[in-house]
Design a protein around this motif. Structure first.
Motif, mmCIF file in Angstrom:
data_model
loop_
_atom_site.group_PDB
_atom_site.id
_atom_site.type_symbol
_atom_site.label_atom_id
_atom_site.label_comp_id
_atom_site.label_asym_id
_atom_site.label_seq_id
_atom_site.Cartn_x
_atom_site.Cartn_y
_atom_site.Cartn_z
ATOM 1 N N THR A 3 29.302 15.421 44.128
ATOM 2 C CA THR A 3 28.827 14.047 43.956
ATOM 3 C C THR A 3 27.356 14.001 43.566
ATOM 4 O OG1 THR A 3 28.380 13.872 46.330
ATOM 5 C CG2 THR A 3 30.530 13.099 45.550
ATOM 6 N N GLU A 4 26.596 14.984 43.962
ATOM 7 C CA GLU A 4 25.175 15.006 43.603
ATOM 8 C C GLU A 4 25.000 15.082 42.081
ATOM 9 O OE1 GLU A 4 21.358 17.911 44.217
ATOM 10 O OE2 GLU A 4 22.686 17.632 45.938
ATOM 11 N N LYS A 5 25.790 15.933 41.439
ATOM 12 C CA LYS A 5 25.708 16.075 39.984
ATOM 13 C C LYS A 5 26.161 14.791 39.284
ATOM 14 C CE LYS A 5 26.722 19.290 36.328
ATOM 15 N NZ LYS A 5 27.175 20.635 35.989
ATOM 16 N N ILE A 6 27.204 14.185 39.803
ATOM 17 C CA ILE A 6 27.706 12.938 39.220
ATOM 18 C C ILE A 6 26.674 11.825 39.390
ATOM 19 C CG2 ILE A 6 29.495 11.152 39.419
ATOM 20 C CD1 ILE A 6 31.380 13.493 40.327
ATOM 21 N N ASN A 7 26.130 11.708 40.587
ATOM 22 C CA ASN A 7 25.116 10.680 40.833
ATOM 23 C C ASN A 7 23.881 10.884 39.966
ATOM 24 O OD1 ASN A 7 26.535 9.168 42.731
ATOM 25 N ND2 ASN A 7 25.871 10.458 44.426
ATOM 26 N N LYS A 8 23.481 12.126 39.788
ATOM 27 C CA LYS A 8 22.315 12.415 38.945
ATOM 28 C C LYS A 8 22.575 11.974 37.507
ATOM 29 C CE LYS A 8 19.252 16.003 37.354
ATOM 30 N NZ LYS A 8 19.265 17.247 36.667
ATOM 31 N N ALA A 9 23.759 12.248 36.999
ATOM 32 C CA ALA A 9 24.099 11.858 35.624
ATOM 33 C C ALA A 9 24.072 10.342 35.469
ATOM 34 C CB ALA A 9 25.470 12.414 35.250
ATOM 35 N N GLU A 75 9.748 4.272 16.390
ATOM 36 C CA GLU A 75 9.966 5.674 16.768
ATOM 37 C C GLU A 75 10.324 5.783 18.250
ATOM 38 O OE1 GLU A 75 10.487 9.664 16.719
ATOM 39 O OE2 GLU A 75 10.217 8.384 14.972
ATOM 40 N N LEU A 76 9.623 5.045 19.099
ATOM 41 C CA LEU A 76 9.932 5.055 20.533
ATOM 42 C C LEU A 76 11.339 4.524 20.798
ATOM 43 C CD1 LEU A 76 6.577 3.813 22.105
ATOM 44 C CD2 LEU A 76 7.547 6.110 22.219
ATOM 45 N N GLN A 77 11.720 3.514 20.058
ATOM 46 C CA GLN A 77 13.060 2.949 20.224
ATOM 47 C C GLN A 77 14.134 3.959 19.811
ATOM 48 O OE1 GLN A 77 13.607 -0.714 18.075
ATOM 49 N NE2 GLN A 77 15.555 -1.132 19.017
ATOM 50 N N ARG A 78 13.911 4.648 18.708
ATOM 51 C CA ARG A 78 14.883 5.670 18.273
ATOM 52 C C ARG A 78 14.958 6.811 19.273
ATOM 53 N NH1 ARG A 78 13.022 6.309 12.234
ATOM 54 N NH2 ARG A 78 11.175 6.394 13.465
ATOM 55 N N GLU A 79 13.822 7.225 19.809
ATOM 56 C CA GLU A 79 13.805 8.286 20.814
ATOM 57 C C GLU A 79 14.542 7.843 22.076
ATOM 58 O OE1 GLU A 79 10.459 10.299 23.615
ATOM 59 O OE2 GLU A 79 9.983 10.172 21.484
ATOM 60 N N ALA A 80 14.313 6.605 22.504
ATOM 61 C CA ALA A 80 14.998 6.075 23.685
ATOM 62 C C ALA A 80 16.502 6.007 23.439
ATOM 63 C CB ALA A 80 14.444 4.697 24.045
ATOM 64 N N ARG A 81 16.898 5.661 22.219
ATOM 65 C CA ARG A 81 18.323 5.599 21.888
ATOM 66 C C ARG A 81 18.953 6.993 21.943
ATOM 67 N NH1 ARG A 81 22.601 2.247 22.103
ATOM 68 N NH2 ARG A 81 24.147 3.844 21.838
ATOM 69 N N ASP A 85 21.943 8.153 24.350
ATOM 70 C CA ASP A 85 23.171 8.764 23.846
ATOM 71 C C ASP A 85 23.478 10.079 24.560
ATOM 72 O OD1 ASP A 85 23.529 6.659 22.089
ATOM 73 O OD2 ASP A 85 22.785 7.758 20.336
ATOM 74 N N VAL A 86 22.461 10.894 24.777
ATOM 75 C CA VAL A 86 22.651 12.175 25.469
ATOM 76 C C VAL A 86 23.104 11.941 26.912
ATOM 77 C CG1 VAL A 86 21.453 14.226 26.332
ATOM 78 C CG2 VAL A 86 21.086 13.463 23.975
ATOM 79 N N ALA A 87 22.477 10.976 27.584
ATOM 80 C CA ALA A 87 22.867 10.664 28.965
ATOM 81 C C ALA A 87 24.308 10.168 29.014
ATOM 82 C CB ALA A 87 21.917 9.638 29.561
ATOM 83 N N GLN A 88 24.703 9.353 28.040
ATOM 84 C CA GLN A 88 26.072 8.843 28.004
ATOM 85 C C GLN A 88 27.066 9.978 27.754
ATOM 86 O OE1 GLN A 88 27.158 5.426 28.500
ATOM 87 N NE2 GLN A 88 28.932 6.722 28.876
ATOM 88 N N ILE A 89 26.699 10.908 26.898
ATOM 89 C CA ILE A 89 27.573 12.063 26.638
ATOM 90 C C ILE A 89 27.783 12.864 27.917
ATOM 91 C CG2 ILE A 89 27.652 14.317 25.480
ATOM 92 C CD1 ILE A 89 26.314 12.859 23.051
ATOM 93 N N GLU A 90 26.727 13.031 28.708
ATOM 94 C CA GLU A 90 26.855 13.786 29.957
ATOM 95 C C GLU A 90 27.767 13.056 30.944
ATOM 96 O OE1 GLU A 90 26.332 16.743 32.942
ATOM 97 O OE2 GLU A 90 26.384 16.714 30.756
ATOM 98 N N VAL A 91 27.624 11.759 31.066
ATOM 99 C CA VAL A 91 28.500 10.996 31.953
ATOM 100 C C VAL A 91 29.946 11.087 31.470
ATOM 101 C CG1 VAL A 91 29.100 8.630 32.658
ATOM 102 C CG2 VAL A 91 26.740 9.435 32.843
ATOM 103 N N ASP A 92 30.158 10.959 30.182
ATOM 104 C CA ASP A 92 31.508 11.076 29.625
ATOM 105 C C ASP A 92 32.090 12.465 29.866
ATOM 106 O OD1 ASP A 92 31.231 8.467 28.752
ATOM 107 O OD2 ASP A 92 30.879 9.014 26.650
ATOM 108 N N ARG A 93 31.254 13.476 29.728
ATOM 109 C CA ARG A 93 31.701 14.853 29.948
ATOM 110 C C ARG A 93 32.141 15.052 31.397
ATOM 111 N NH1 ARG A 93 30.034 19.869 31.688
ATOM 112 N NH2 ARG A 93 28.138 19.027 32.611
ATOM 113 N N LEU A 94 31.338 14.556 32.310
ATOM 114 C CA LEU A 94 31.689 14.681 33.726
ATOM 115 C C LEU A 94 32.958 13.895 34.043
ATOM 116 C CD1 LEU A 94 28.172 14.445 35.389
ATOM 117 C CD2 LEU A 94 29.582 16.483 35.091
ATOM 118 N N ASP A 95 33.109 12.747 33.437
ATOM 119 C CA ASP A 95 34.320 11.953 33.635
ATOM 120 C C ASP A 95 35.559 12.719 33.173
ATOM 121 O OD1 ASP A 95 35.728 9.483 34.298
ATOM 122 O OD2 ASP A 95 35.977 9.252 32.127
ATOM 123 N N MET A 96 35.448 13.368 32.038
ATOM 124 C CA MET A 96 36.585 14.160 31.532
ATOM 125 C C MET A 96 36.896 15.340 32.449
ATOM 126 S SD MET A 96 37.713 12.484 29.071
ATOM 127 C CE MET A 96 38.821 13.557 28.215
#
Length: 107
Positions: A3-9, A75-81, A85-96
Motif C-alpha cells: 500500500t505504501e507504493k500505491i499511496n506514493k503513486a 514551457e512550464l505548462q508543458r513540463e507540468a503536463r 502524464d508520467v505520474a498517470q502512467i505509473e498509477v495505471d501500471r500499478l492498477d494493472m
C-alpha cells in the motif's frame, strides 16, 4: 506490491495534477494580460492596420516582457503536463499489476 507504493503513486499523481493546473492557470492569466494590452494598444493607435501578421509583429515589439513571460509559462505548462502524464502512467501500471495479481489469486 504494498500500500505504501500505491499511496506514493497516487500522491505523486495528485501533486502533478495540482502543479499542472497551477501552470495552466498562470499561463491563462498571462495570456489575458497580453490580450488586454493588445486591445488597449489597438484603441490608442499604437497597433494599427488590417494585416494580422503585422499587428502581431508590432505587439511583439511593444510587449516583449509579456511575450517572454508567456513563452516561459508555456514551457512550464508543458513540463507540468509531462510530469502529470508520467505520474498517470505509473498509477495505471500499478492498477494493472493489482488486477493481474487479483486474477492470479482467483485461479
Amino acid at each position: 506490491m504494498d500500500t505504501e507504493k500505491i499511496n506514493k503513486a497516487y500522491d505523486e499523481l495528485r501533486i502533478a495534477k495540482s502543479n499542472h493546473y497551477k501552470a495552466a492557470f498562470q499561463y491563462a492569466l498571462a495570456r489575458a494580460d497580453l490580450e488586454n494590452e493588445k486591445a488597449a494598444a489597438l484603441r490608442d493607435g499604437r497597433i494599427d492596420g488590417k494585416n494580422a501578421e503585422l499587428r502581431e509583429a508590432v505587439a511583439r515589439e511593444l510587449f516583449p516582457k509579456i511575450y517572454g513571460r508567456l513563452e516561459k509559462l508555456d514551457e512550464l505548462q508543458r513540463e507540468a503536463r509531462f510530469i502529470l502524464d508520467v505520474a498517470q502512467i505509473e498509477v495505471d501500471r500499478l492498477d494493472m499489476i493489482i488486477r493481474y495479481l487479483t486474477i492470479q489469486e482467483s485461479l
